[in-house]
Write an enzyme that holds these catalytic residues in place. Sequence first.
Site, PDB file in Angstrom:
ATOM      1  N   LYS A 111      34.364  32.308  40.936  1.00  9.69           N
ATOM      2  CA  LYS A 111      34.879  33.435  41.722  1.00  9.69           C
ATOM      3  C   LYS A 111      33.999  33.637  42.935  1.00  9.69           C
ATOM      4  O   LYS A 111      32.791  33.370  42.890  1.00  9.69           O
ATOM      5  CB  LYS A 111      34.856  34.715  40.880  1.00  9.69           C
ATOM      6  CG  LYS A 111      35.763  35.806  41.414  1.00  9.69           C
ATOM      7  CD  LYS A 111      37.206  35.469  41.104  1.00  9.69           C
ATOM      8  CE  LYS A 111      38.113  36.648  41.105  1.00  9.69           C
ATOM      9  NZ  LYS A 111      39.251  36.444  40.203  1.00  9.69           N
ATOM     10  N   GLY A 223      48.518  50.330  41.248  1.00  9.53           N
ATOM     11  CA  GLY A 223      48.237  49.296  42.256  1.00  9.53           C
ATOM     12  C   GLY A 223      49.537  48.677  42.709  1.00  9.53           C
ATOM     13  O   GLY A 223      50.378  48.300  41.876  1.00  9.53           O
ATOM     14  N   GLY A 225      49.715  46.110  45.194  1.00  8.97           N
ATOM     15  CA  GLY A 225      49.382  44.954  46.030  1.00  8.97           C
ATOM     16  C   GLY A 225      50.180  43.756  45.549  1.00  8.97           C
ATOM     17  O   GLY A 225      51.284  43.895  45.008  1.00  8.97           O
ATOM     18  N   ASN A 226      49.602  42.567  45.688  1.00 10.26           N
ATOM     19  CA  ASN A 226      50.323  41.349  45.333  1.00 10.26           C
ATOM     20  C   ASN A 226      50.745  41.320  43.861  1.00 10.26           C
ATOM     21  O   ASN A 226      51.850  40.902  43.528  1.00 10.26           O
ATOM     22  CB  ASN A 226      49.461  40.133  45.675  1.00 10.26           C
ATOM     23  CG  ASN A 226      50.136  38.849  45.280  1.00 10.26           C
ATOM     24  OD1 ASN A 226      49.809  38.257  44.264  1.00 10.26           O
ATOM     25  ND2 ASN A 226      51.133  38.436  46.044  1.00 10.26           N
TER      26      ASN A 226
HETATM   27  N1  GLU Z   1      42.439  35.413  41.753  1.00 11.70           N
HETATM   28  C1  GLU Z   1      43.385  35.052  40.754  1.00 11.70           C
HETATM   29  C2  GLU Z   1      42.870  35.422  39.371  1.00 11.70           C
HETATM   30  O1  GLU Z   1      42.063  36.298  39.223  1.00 11.70           O
HETATM   31  C3  GLU Z   1      43.871  33.611  40.867  1.00 11.70           C
HETATM   32  C4  GLU Z   1      42.854  32.545  40.814  1.00 11.70           C
HETATM   33  C5  GLU Z   1      43.366  31.145  41.151  1.00 11.70           C
HETATM   34  O2  GLU Z   1      44.567  30.963  41.381  1.00 11.70           O
HETATM   35  O3  GLU Z   1      42.528  30.265  41.212  1.00 11.70           O
HETATM   36  O4  GLU Z   1      43.318  34.905  38.385  1.00 11.70           O
END
Ligand code: GLU
Length: 425
Positions: A111, A223, A225-226
């Site tokens: 991350k 929320g 958002g996306n």
């Molecule tokens: N940020 C998204 C998650 O928390 C997607 C991560 C990704 O597609 O690599 O799962």
Amino acid sequence: MSISTLYENDPVYQQAVQQLKQSASILGLPDDIVEVLRHPEKLVQVKIVVKRDNGRIETYIGWRSQHNSALGPYKGGIRYSENATAGETVALSMWMTWKNALAGIPYGGGKGAVRVNPKNLSQRELEELSRKYFAAISKEVGPDVDIPAPDVYTNPQTMAWYFDEYSRIVGYNAWGVVTAKPPELGGLTARTVSTGYGVALGVREAAKKWLGGLQGKTVAVHGFGNVGSYAAKYLYEWGATVVAVSDTSGVIYDPKGLDINEVLKVKEATGKVVNYKKGDVKVYTNDRALFELPVDIIVPAAVENVITRENANSIKAKLIVEGANGPTTPEAEEILHKKDVIIVPDILANAGGVVMSWIEWSHNRMGCWLTDEEALARLDKIMSSNFNKVFDEWEKKYRNYPMRIAAYAIAVDRVVKAMKLRGWI
Ligand code: GLU
């Protein structure tokens, strides 16, 4: 001996460790293995210097945390947030390790984050920030090493900048270095809806199993958002009554149900759900008011730490499906479990995004492109089978504990087995 680190005292990191320790004690995982698993393999911090439109030189800090690579290259999003910390980034990367292992896709967990409020930056400033951040971590990422994707306040445009910056550095089109790219650059349009779609699938499967179906059930989505907006849209289309949604401007609540297509239009046009005016809508300026509403289902789809010891007792819903990462603290989960509230955990419920990322990445690497319909059908199959696997494991072996324990049992076991086979532990 415990190692002292710069992320140790972060509350979100402590939440992730507490969940790991709680699962480990139920699963009988020894302390020395927990100590291995609670630290990332690598954590890099970078400085990003941006020349603002007004001529001022601004310095930002960013991180990439690579938690575990036993099952494959690190995979996970990058967020832009003024509350981002090293500890939060490490916690989120640990959750990605479990999420990817549970989903059965060949990735470890990673991350990234930049500590910035993106709303204060112009499009040009955002592009400079994005390119410089990615250039700064370019030695740490790559299609076989670490594959970022969007998270809070990053999107396909951000991925296009990352992809271009990285490709410029290595000298070829490195399609597989990031996922959730725009369709013109090897992405899938379906990636945009996939996390919210997967969350809605989780709600549908859980409602079928424990609430007698989704039809007419009342839902509140925290929320917009996306993740939250698409989860709300699919649930609305599939016959649930979405009575409340929120964003940072506040909550809109109509016990007869909101017109989600109208909310989407209002959000798109004005940036705030509170500008929705249809029906008998009530508005609360505090977005946390949503958790106390009389609904059957709550979908927290914004950030971590929103269902806590303080509000857990006021929750009336019988089912919570975690669209966000880490929305429920362990203390709140304990209170809710005693009240028989079922929580479908984040590492299961919101895996739709990363599963779709894997579909995109594997096709990028084969040089062929899937249609959206094919991709969504595949996602549907993988997610439904994962839900049922965890639901069954929970009912068979761990029913006295929250469902999260069953999800951790499968995920941690896969990671530990891979580490043992590789001779790491
Ligand atoms: N940020 C998204 C998650 O928390 C997607 C991560 C990704 O597609 O690599 O799962």
